[in-house]
Design a protein around this motif. Structure first.
Motif, short mmCIF file in Angstrom:
data_model
loop_
_atom_site.label_atom_id
_atom_site.label_comp_id
_atom_site.label_asym_id
_atom_site.label_seq_id
_atom_site.Cartn_x
_atom_site.Cartn_y
_atom_site.Cartn_z
N ALA A 1 -38.66 3.18 20.96
CA ALA A 1 -39.22 3.40 22.30
C ALA A 1 -38.58 4.62 22.97
CB ALA A 1 -39.03 2.16 23.17
N ASP A 2 -37.24 4.70 22.92
CA ASP A 2 -36.56 5.82 23.57
C ASP A 2 -36.80 7.14 22.83
OD1 ASP A 2 -35.67 4.22 25.57
OD2 ASP A 2 -33.55 4.22 24.96
N THR A 3 -36.96 7.07 21.51
CA THR A 3 -37.27 8.29 20.75
C THR A 3 -38.67 8.78 21.14
OG1 THR A 3 -35.89 7.61 18.89
CG2 THR A 3 -37.58 9.27 18.44
N TRP A 4 -39.63 7.87 21.10
CA TRP A 4 -41.02 8.24 21.39
C TRP A 4 -41.15 8.80 22.80
CZ3 TRP A 4 -45.22 10.15 20.01
CH2 TRP A 4 -46.37 10.03 20.78
N GLU A 5 -40.44 8.16 23.75
CA GLU A 5 -40.50 8.64 25.14
C GLU A 5 -40.12 10.12 25.23
OE1 GLU A 5 -37.74 7.68 28.90
OE2 GLU A 5 -38.48 5.88 27.90
N PHE B 1 -39.03 7.87 8.23
CA PHE B 1 -39.77 7.21 9.31
C PHE B 1 -39.76 5.69 9.11
CE2 PHE B 1 -43.33 5.69 11.72
CZ PHE B 1 -43.21 6.41 12.90
N SER B 2 -39.31 4.96 10.14
CA SER B 2 -39.17 3.50 10.02
C SER B 2 -39.98 2.76 11.08
CB SER B 2 -37.69 3.12 10.12
OG SER B 2 -37.16 3.56 11.36
N GLY B 3 -40.77 3.52 11.86
CA GLY B 3 -41.60 2.88 12.88
C GLY B 3 -42.88 2.30 12.28
N SER B 4 -43.74 1.82 13.16
CA SER B 4 -45.01 1.25 12.72
C SER B 4 -46.01 2.35 12.36
CB SER B 4 -45.59 0.42 13.86
OG SER B 4 -45.88 1.27 14.96
N ALA B 5 -47.09 1.93 11.70
CA ALA B 5 -48.17 2.88 11.39
C ALA B 5 -48.77 3.43 12.69
CB ALA B 5 -49.24 2.18 10.56
N LYS C 1 -43.61 -1.76 6.13
CA LYS C 1 -43.97 -0.74 7.14
C LYS C 1 -44.04 0.68 6.57
CE LYS C 1 -41.45 -1.74 10.88
NZ LYS C 1 -40.96 -1.54 12.25
N PRO C 2 -43.02 1.12 5.81
CA PRO C 2 -43.15 2.49 5.25
C PRO C 2 -44.39 2.67 4.38
CG PRO C 2 -40.91 1.66 4.98
CD PRO C 2 -41.71 0.51 5.52
N CYS D 1 -51.45 5.75 5.84
CA CYS D 1 -52.31 6.21 6.94
C CYS D 1 -52.05 7.65 7.41
CB CYS D 1 -52.21 5.25 8.14
SG CYS D 1 -50.71 5.45 9.10
N VAL D 2 -50.88 8.21 7.08
CA VAL D 2 -50.58 9.56 7.61
C VAL D 2 -51.51 10.59 6.95
CG1 VAL D 2 -48.81 11.37 7.71
CG2 VAL D 2 -48.19 9.00 8.11
#
Ligand SMILES: [Zn+2]
Length: 256
Positions: free
Chosen positions: A138-142, A156-160, A186-187, A193-194
């Motif tokens: 969340a803080d990274t994306w912000e 990358f370890s976040g969601s799709a 998740k990976p 999808c990327v």
């Protein structure tokens, strides 16, 4: 498993695990199909070492930056020292930088401060950033959304869903050994999808050795294990995936 034109966008050959045979390993990589390597600093001294490798080896480029683990130990002049190192093409990126709430080796407020200062420095110098985000999505994306930098979120370890947000911002997704791990749900979703023009390959060596070599020391020659898994899930040829990700890395890091 013989591939060529491999661009390892994230390595730490300065790590002490290479102390016994670093010269040998680095001399062997080009003949093992490794086209380019970005060696990432994690503080000012290792950023300097990355630039030394870039001087010595044609195929290595440096990324210079202060990792969230290390910002608590930096001296007051870190930003001025970093600025001196950030000269392309030898130094191709600001990294690795970011947030790590898994280990919390530095206070979170300090991590955020270092991350933002380095994003702004990268933007000022028109350099891409290499982002480390561990349990701090969340803080990274912000911050990515706020500053819209060029760059890659590595390992990358976040969601799709987050991956697609990062892609829409114009950034890249770095994937490596983690896609081969048993718990890699998740990976793998991300790998599927990327868009092909937003994907980069990396090792994070000496860490993140792929299955079946998990736990061993990793180096850039192990990238094909991850490339085969990613190509498998995308239904494409591993060498074609490697070629495409190499083109992506050349374009992001402005490397020929
Ligand atoms: Zn790293």
């Amino acid at each position: 498993m013989m591939y060529d034109n491999i661009f390892d966008t994230h390595a730490h050959y300065n790590d002490r695990q290479f102390d016994d045979d670093r010269e040998t390993v680095l001399a062997e990589l080009p003949s093992a199909g490794i086209f380019r390597v970005i060696n990432c600093g994690t503080d000012i001294p290792t950023s300097r070492v990355s630039c030394e490798y870039a001087d010595k080896y044609d195929y290595i480029h440096a990324a210079c930056g202060v990792h969230p683990h290390d910002c608590g130990r930096e001296t007051a002049d870190w930003e001025a020292e970093l600025r001196k190192l950030l000269s392309p093409p030898k130094c191709a990126a600001v990294g690795e930088i970011g947030l790590d709430y898994h280990y919390d080796f530095s206070p979170r407020e300090m991590q955020k401060d270092f991350f933002e200062k380095q994003i702004m420095l990268a933007k000022e110098l028109d350099l891409p950033i290499i982002v480390h985000d561990r349990e701090a999505h969340a803080d990274t994306w912000e911050r990515l959304k706020k500053y819209a930098p060029k760059g890659v979120v590595h390992c990358f370890s976040g969601s799709a869903e987050m991956a697609m947000d990062v892609v829409k911002l114009g950034m890249y997704i770095g994937l490596g050994g983690a896609v081969t791990f048993k718990n890699a749900r998740k990976p793998l979703e991300v790998a599927e999808c990327v868009p092909e023009d937003r994907l980069l390959l990396e090792t994070d060596c000496p860490y993140m050795a792929p299955v079946p070599l998990r736990g061993r020391r990793c180096d850039s020659r192990l990238i094909p294990y991850a490339a085969e898994v990613i190509a498998g899930i995308r239904g494409c040829d591993p060498q074609a995936l490697i070629d495409r990700t190499t083109e992506n890395a050349k374009s992001l890091f402005k490397i020929r």
